[in-house]
Design an enzyme around this catalytic site. Structure first.
Site, PDB file in Angstrom:
ATOM      1  N   LYS A 108      10.124   4.739   7.228  1.00 29.39           N
ATOM      2  CA  LYS A 108      10.152   3.647   6.252  1.00 29.39           C
ATOM      3  C   LYS A 108       9.483   4.100   4.954  1.00 29.39           C
ATOM      4  O   LYS A 108       8.348   4.562   4.952  1.00 29.39           O
ATOM      5  CB  LYS A 108       9.420   2.425   6.825  1.00 29.39           C
ATOM      6  N   HIS A 110       9.026   2.083   2.197  1.00 33.35           N
ATOM      7  CA  HIS A 110       8.361   1.013   1.461  1.00 33.35           C
ATOM      8  C   HIS A 110       7.385   0.285   2.391  1.00 33.35           C
ATOM      9  O   HIS A 110       7.284   0.602   3.571  1.00 33.35           O
ATOM     10  CB  HIS A 110       9.390   0.021   0.907  1.00 33.35           C
TER      11      HIS A 110
END
Length: 233
Positions: A108, A110
């Site tokens: 991921k 963000h």
């Protein structure tokens, strides 16, 4: 003798759950290897609170029997995720508090970011998953854990199919030798056969189906008495 009887009853209760929940199915199935199998095992069919609680308790009980020191349970995405969480919760109810974590299929970029969810990957890490066929997911998980700084403590799966590889050893034995850690299971194919033999008058599994599973075992699986469900000879 009492301990052995208790262990046998626990296995029977778990196998009943797995059959009732359609985790363990009988018929004609094609495996990833292309081999035809008279049974199929899909722990992803566990999808209720009561069933996952029972499963977590079974994993926790086996982990305590193994007497392996570890700080973290790691469940490879995706089927290993609920196993790790349920097992950690069951261990906590038995007085042993450990962390749990799992990997994302894609890191991921963000928010909190990263490739892992849960506790930090550190200390001794026990991998938990459903069944070992080729072992690809577990090998990838072991690599992720070690790359993150964790020390691999062992592997626990629900079912050992006890199938022999081209080298004449089981997939469980091969993975254990490669990773240099204990690889154990809660149940084995032999446990399934013994359960069906015992319960055949009470369920809907015909003698023909039991015979097909036994033929499959004789053709493709370990049958020399090694107790792979306990991880030892």
């Amino acid at each position: 003798m009492v301990a052995q009887d208790t262990k046998a009853l626990q296995k029977q209760a778990l196998l009943k759950l797995l059959i009732d929940e359609q985790v363990l199915q009988f018929g004609d199935f094609e495996l990833k290897s292309g081999r035809r199998s008279p049974y199929f095992f899909n722990l992803g069919a566990i999808n209720s609170g009561a069933a996952i609680q029972h499963l977590g308790e079974a994993y926790a009980a086996r982990l305590m029997q193994l007497n392996i020191d570890f700080d973290l349970l790691f469940g490879p995405a995706y089927k290993g995720i609920p196993i790790a969480v349920a097992s950690a919760e069951a261990l906590a109810r038995n007085g042993r508090n450990v962390g749990w974590a799992f990997n994302r299929k894609e890191a991921k970029a963000h928010g909190e970011g990263g490739q892992f969810v849960g506790a930090d990957i550190r200390g001794r890490v026990m991998l938990v998953d459903d069944v070992l066929t080729a072992g690809t997911a577990l090998r990838e998980a072991a690599g992720l854990v070690q790359a993150a700084g964790g020390e691999l403590a062992g592997v626990l799966i629900a079912l050992d199919r006890q199938e022999l590889t081209a080298t004449g050893e089981t997939a469980v034995a091969a993975l254990g030798a490669e990773l240099e850690v204990p690889v154990a299971s809660i149940l084995s194919l032999q446990d399934v056969i013994e359960y069906l033999d015992l319960k055949s008058p009470q369920d809907n599994h015909s003698a023909d189906m039991l015979a097909r599973v036994k033929v499959y075992q004789a053709q493709h699986c370990l049958t020399d008495g090694v107790d792979t469900a306990s991880g030892s000879r």
